[in-house]
Write a protein that holds these residues in place. Sequence first.
Motif, mmCIF file in Angstrom:
data_model
loop_
_atom_site.group_PDB
_atom_site.id
_atom_site.type_symbol
_atom_site.label_atom_id
_atom_site.label_comp_id
_atom_site.label_asym_id
_atom_site.label_seq_id
_atom_site.Cartn_x
_atom_site.Cartn_y
_atom_site.Cartn_z
ATOM 1 N N ARG A 24 -26.788 41.313 -44.815
ATOM 2 C CA ARG A 24 -26.773 40.687 -46.138
ATOM 3 C C ARG A 24 -26.253 41.650 -47.204
ATOM 4 N NH1 ARG A 24 -29.319 36.036 -46.943
ATOM 5 N NH2 ARG A 24 -29.701 36.544 -49.122
ATOM 6 N N GLY A 25 -25.576 41.072 -48.204
ATOM 7 C CA GLY A 25 -25.027 41.882 -49.271
ATOM 8 C C GLY A 25 -26.086 42.470 -50.171
ATOM 9 N N ASP A 26 -27.150 41.691 -50.475
ATOM 10 C CA ASP A 26 -28.176 42.195 -51.393
ATOM 11 C C ASP A 26 -28.915 43.393 -50.782
ATOM 12 O OD1 ASP A 26 -29.474 40.768 -49.431
ATOM 13 O OD2 ASP A 26 -30.521 39.401 -50.788
ATOM 14 N N SER A 27 -29.202 43.332 -49.496
ATOM 15 C CA SER A 27 -29.877 44.468 -48.862
ATOM 16 C C SER A 27 -28.947 45.676 -48.774
ATOM 17 C CB SER A 27 -30.359 44.085 -47.464
ATOM 18 O OG SER A 27 -29.282 43.725 -46.625
ATOM 19 N N ALA A 28 -27.649 45.409 -48.593
ATOM 20 C CA ALA A 28 -26.676 46.505 -48.565
ATOM 21 C C ALA A 28 -26.629 47.223 -49.913
ATOM 22 C CB ALA A 28 -25.287 45.976 -48.214
ATOM 23 N N LEU A 29 -26.676 46.454 -51.005
ATOM 24 C CA LEU A 29 -26.657 47.063 -52.337
ATOM 25 C C LEU A 29 -27.908 47.904 -52.568
ATOM 26 C CD1 LEU A 29 -25.231 44.076 -54.439
ATOM 27 C CD2 LEU A 29 -24.042 46.177 -53.787
ATOM 28 N N GLU A 30 -29.046 47.436 -52.063
ATOM 29 C CA GLU A 30 -30.280 48.217 -52.182
ATOM 30 C C GLU A 30 -30.179 49.507 -51.380
ATOM 31 O OE1 GLU A 30 -33.050 47.891 -54.022
ATOM 32 O OE2 GLU A 30 -31.962 46.278 -55.037
ATOM 33 N N MET A 31 -29.546 49.436 -50.218
ATOM 34 C CA MET A 31 -29.394 50.623 -49.372
ATOM 35 C C MET A 31 -28.500 51.663 -50.032
ATOM 36 S SD MET A 31 -29.000 48.611 -45.733
ATOM 37 C CE MET A 31 -28.795 50.049 -44.672
ATOM 38 N N THR A 32 -27.474 51.199 -50.773
ATOM 39 C CA THR A 32 -26.566 52.150 -51.424
ATOM 40 C C THR A 32 -27.243 52.887 -52.578
ATOM 41 O OG1 THR A 32 -25.683 50.427 -52.919
ATOM 42 C CG2 THR A 32 -24.527 50.781 -50.833
ATOM 43 N N LYS A 33 -28.347 52.307 -53.101
ATOM 44 C CA LYS A 33 -29.082 52.983 -54.174
ATOM 45 C C LYS A 33 -29.958 54.112 -53.634
ATOM 46 C CE LYS A 33 -29.254 48.782 -57.019
ATOM 47 N NZ LYS A 33 -30.139 47.731 -57.607
ATOM 48 N N LYS A 34 -30.312 54.008 -52.361
ATOM 49 C CA LYS A 34 -31.200 55.012 -51.754
ATOM 50 C C LYS A 34 -30.444 56.048 -50.928
ATOM 51 C CE LYS A 34 -34.840 51.501 -51.360
ATOM 52 N NZ LYS A 34 -35.679 50.713 -50.415
ATOM 53 N N THR A 35 -29.311 55.641 -50.365
ATOM 54 C CA THR A 35 -28.552 56.524 -49.479
ATOM 55 C C THR A 35 -27.111 56.623 -49.946
ATOM 56 O OG1 THR A 35 -29.929 55.793 -47.620
ATOM 57 C CG2 THR A 35 -27.879 56.941 -47.071
ATOM 58 N N LYS A 36 -26.554 57.822 -49.873
ATOM 59 C CA LYS A 36 -25.158 58.027 -50.228
ATOM 60 C C LYS A 36 -24.290 57.784 -48.992
ATOM 61 C CE LYS A 36 -21.508 59.473 -52.466
ATOM 62 N NZ LYS A 36 -20.913 58.689 -53.551
ATOM 63 N N PHE A 37 -23.545 56.678 -49.006
ATOM 64 C CA PHE A 37 -22.660 56.352 -47.888
ATOM 65 C C PHE A 37 -21.238 56.811 -48.209
ATOM 66 C CE2 PHE A 37 -26.103 53.279 -47.360
ATOM 67 C CZ PHE A 37 -26.397 53.451 -46.005
ATOM 68 N N ASP A 38 -20.615 57.440 -47.227
ATOM 69 C CA ASP A 38 -19.230 57.878 -47.413
ATOM 70 C C ASP A 38 -18.266 56.705 -47.273
ATOM 71 O OD1 ASP A 38 -19.567 60.917 -47.509
ATOM 72 O OD2 ASP A 38 -20.639 60.394 -45.668
ATOM 73 N N ILE A 39 -18.587 55.795 -46.329
ATOM 74 C CA ILE A 39 -17.709 54.663 -46.044
ATOM 75 C C ILE A 39 -18.558 53.410 -45.841
ATOM 76 C CG2 ILE A 39 -15.938 53.732 -44.479
ATOM 77 C CD1 ILE A 39 -15.505 56.723 -43.608
ATOM 78 N N ILE A 40 -18.092 52.292 -46.408
ATOM 79 C CA ILE A 40 -18.741 51.003 -46.168
ATOM 80 C C ILE A 40 -17.714 50.067 -45.546
ATOM 81 C CG2 ILE A 40 -19.810 48.972 -47.210
ATOM 82 C CD1 ILE A 40 -20.991 50.742 -49.339
ATOM 83 N N LEU A 41 -18.065 49.509 -44.400
ATOM 84 C CA LEU A 41 -17.236 48.507 -43.717
ATOM 85 C C LEU A 41 -17.910 47.157 -43.929
ATOM 86 C CD1 LEU A 41 -14.847 47.908 -41.771
ATOM 87 C CD2 LEU A 41 -16.440 48.295 -39.891
ATOM 88 N N ALA A 42 -17.304 46.288 -44.725
ATOM 89 C CA ALA A 42 -17.991 45.067 -45.166
ATOM 90 C C ALA A 42 -17.204 43.803 -44.837
ATOM 91 C CB ALA A 42 -18.271 45.137 -46.665
ATOM 92 N N GLU A 43 -17.920 42.812 -44.338
ATOM 93 C CA GLU A 43 -17.372 41.473 -44.130
ATOM 94 C C GLU A 43 -17.120 40.828 -45.495
ATOM 95 O OE1 GLU A 43 -16.142 37.866 -43.307
ATOM 96 O OE2 GLU A 43 -16.549 39.205 -41.603
ATOM 97 N N PHE A 44 -15.971 40.145 -45.647
ATOM 98 C CA PHE A 44 -15.640 39.514 -46.924
ATOM 99 C C PHE A 44 -16.504 38.284 -47.169
ATOM 100 C CE2 PHE A 44 -13.191 36.691 -49.691
ATOM 101 C CZ PHE A 44 -12.922 37.545 -50.751
ATOM 102 N N HIS A 45 -16.788 37.506 -46.115
ATOM 103 C CA HIS A 45 -17.558 36.265 -46.275
ATOM 104 C C HIS A 45 -19.031 36.529 -45.943
ATOM 105 C CE1 HIS A 45 -13.922 33.977 -46.884
ATOM 106 N NE2 HIS A 45 -13.418 34.448 -45.761
ATOM 107 N N LEU A 46 -19.732 37.149 -46.866
ATOM 108 C CA LEU A 46 -21.160 37.401 -46.676
ATOM 109 C C LEU A 46 -21.953 36.147 -47.069
ATOM 110 C CD1 LEU A 46 -21.343 41.038 -48.078
ATOM 111 C CD2 LEU A 46 -21.526 40.333 -45.679
ATOM 112 N N PRO A 47 -23.145 35.950 -46.519
ATOM 113 C CA PRO A 47 -23.891 34.710 -46.778
ATOM 114 C C PRO A 47 -24.446 34.592 -48.189
ATOM 115 C CG PRO A 47 -25.206 36.225 -45.443
ATOM 116 C CD PRO A 47 -23.832 36.819 -45.530
#
Length: 466
Positions: A33-56
């Motif tokens: 899910r996109g919302d959980s991914a955004l929460e994860m980016t606030k806690k962890t510094k990711f170098d690369i994000i590979l994301a599906e365009f059509h998220l639910p």
Amino acid sequence: MKNVLIVDNQISNCNLVSKLLKKNNYHVETTTRGDSALEMTKKTKFDIILAEFHLPDITGAKFFDEVRKTNPDTQMVMMGTEVHLKIAVDMIRRGANNFLSKPLNPDELINVIKDAENIPHTYGQKIVVPDMCYAGGLSSSPLSLVIGESPKAKAMMEQVKRVGPTSFSVVIQGETGTGKESVARLIHMNSRRKNGPFVAVDCGCLLREIAGSQLFGHEKGAFTGAVAKKSGFFEQAKGGTLFLDEISNLPLEIQVGLLRVLQEKVIRKVGGYNEIPVDIRIIAATNENLLNRMETSSFREDLYFRLCEYTLELPPLRECMEDLPRFIDFFLEQTCRELGKPKPTICEEVREFLQQYNWPGNIRELRNTIRRASLYVDRENMIRKDALPPHIKDYGNDPIGILSNPEKQGKVLRKYDLKSTALNAEYQRIVEVLEKVRFNKTKAAEILKIHRKTLYVKLKTLKIPY
């Protein structure tokens, strides 16, 4: 070890890609899910994000923008199944590193991730502006570079700062006179190749018969007149940057050769058999929409996607009018230094004329206008109305009203003096031809027997929507 976040609405895809990346020594986290991914980016510094365009729960574009706000240095790779071409291009223009089609090719995915991994973090760094550069797309004389302070100008410079240190091929899009070569040089000066050569080539000036020789060089005796071995532009740019201006004018047969060079990193001289390695970065520029050229089969789709690792859009001057006073003063000082004269004052009336004009020729036209006006100062060392060209003085009072009144844009001209009658006929004829050829500007220019660039100027001047 680089941190990678995989965001995909199918847990099976997350597991497969995660397993592949972990084998290649990446630390991987996943979510559906996109919302959980955004929460994860606030806690962890990711170098690369590979994301599906059509998220639910969120669109790919909105997810991309949200990540950029909080993690501007995180590299973003988008992916999707049967995604429309224009969506992919739009995401790359926004700053995505790449857009991959599903099902993913493992080798391609690893190469894309490695490319993203090698992009240096540039957030907070200052951009290097060379003392001598080329302004307004001019290539005949060296000029100091002037940078605007408007939001669009600042956004453009942020993109230069982001892509400059990479090895990405870049396509710079913008109207004539917006300074595409200036920006290309700026990208070069902020790259690891800054100590190498910067070779600029106008593709519109390449002769179809010998374009291959001009770009790749030729061997002695390769054709009539080839009396000696010659290096082409690619060899001249070795270790540096090759700037291909007006790339849309490149003949189709040369596009094939250029595609091979980009793929294999080698060239073969005309009449030669040996392959010569070339280490260069390609920056291309165009004032046309290459997607439209692809639809008419005048520009190769595979070449477009090879070149378009990063797209940079230059705003026209009329969209950055808050920068106009800065540009005016810059060109005024520059011209006066060249002429060895004291800097004149521009009267308020002249500044109003300059402010209300729509500048179809952009920064180049402004520079030429200021240089011309500097020759017509009065005894008080002031530039007044008489120093301006007639078309700028008449712009706000044109008898048609279409040039200065947005409400009349696109409407039929309806005045009765001779000038308006001629413009009305011109307007109607251009619209008629454009509709006939389904707004293919190249075909329209051929039917009207004018140069394509002349047609674009007329479209802007007459405010014909296109």
